[in-house]
Write an enzyme that holds these catalytic residues in place. Sequence first.
Site, PDB file in Angstrom:
ATOM      1  N   HIS A  43       0.857  -1.181   0.000  1.00 28.15           N
ATOM      2  CA  HIS A  43       0.000   0.000   0.000  1.00 28.15           C
ATOM      3  C   HIS A  43       0.894   1.233   0.000  1.00 28.15           C
ATOM      4  O   HIS A  43       2.098   1.129   0.210  1.00 28.15           O
ATOM      5  CB  HIS A  43      -0.896   0.016   1.251  1.00 28.15           C
ATOM      6  CG  HIS A  43      -0.103   0.232   2.495  1.00 28.15           C
ATOM      7  ND1 HIS A  43       0.549  -0.801   3.142  1.00 28.15           N
ATOM      8  CD2 HIS A  43       0.199   1.351   3.187  1.00 28.15           C
ATOM      9  CE1 HIS A  43       1.209  -0.319   4.185  1.00 28.15           C
ATOM     10  NE2 HIS A  43       1.011   0.996   4.234  1.00 28.15           N
ATOM     11  N   HIS A 125       5.648   6.202  -1.304  1.00 24.76           N
ATOM     12  CA  HIS A 125       6.354   4.948  -1.593  1.00 24.76           C
ATOM     13  C   HIS A 125       5.537   3.750  -1.122  1.00 24.76           C
ATOM     14  O   HIS A 125       4.642   3.878  -0.292  1.00 24.76           O
ATOM     15  CB  HIS A 125       7.725   4.930  -0.910  1.00 24.76           C
ATOM     16  CG  HIS A 125       7.611   4.783   0.580  1.00 24.76           C
ATOM     17  ND1 HIS A 125       7.280   5.829   1.409  1.00 24.76           N
ATOM     18  CD2 HIS A 125       7.749   3.708   1.385  1.00 24.76           C
ATOM     19  CE1 HIS A 125       7.231   5.407   2.659  1.00 24.76           C
ATOM     20  NE2 HIS A 125       7.505   4.112   2.674  1.00 24.76           N
TER      21      HIS A 125
END
Length: 178
Positions: A43, A125
Amino acid sequence: MTDLNRLFFALEIPKARQQEIVRWRAAHFPPEAGKPVAAANLHMTLAFLGEVSAEKQQALVDLAGRIRQPGFTLRLDDAGQWPRSRVAWLGTRQPPRGLLQLAAMLRAQAARSGCWQSPQPFHPHITLLRQTDSALRLPAPGFCWECPVTEFVLYASRFSQGRTRYQPLQRFALDKES
């Protein structure tokens, strides 16, 4: 005593894209490179909230539900390593404005609500590996996945039986892309 949940807002990576990233990671990082993050846990965190009471959680849900912002396309075309935290990541060279705005709004709401927020700037990220070796070789440029983003999710982080799992608690739709 009030029950606390460890919460965060994030972008969910579609299941098919998770599997593509896992296959790519296996092809580009040897098994000894680090501890791989489970596909289901891939995620992009927008705002980490920490330990949150049910009352504060409801207030954050109400605030998040008021966000009106167009969806956007996330382009995953960068990879790196943070040697100090021993993490390898997948990210974006040019974060879309919608991503940066959404993260800024959620982080600001969380801070105003008394949730801890990292003093570090937002670095979009996806964590690929933990406990990486400092001599990790990163893949050559040239990879790219695009993910349409039409919602963001409030997750609870649960640790049981030696594993961390991220449970989606609530989804918040973004407006149609403009």
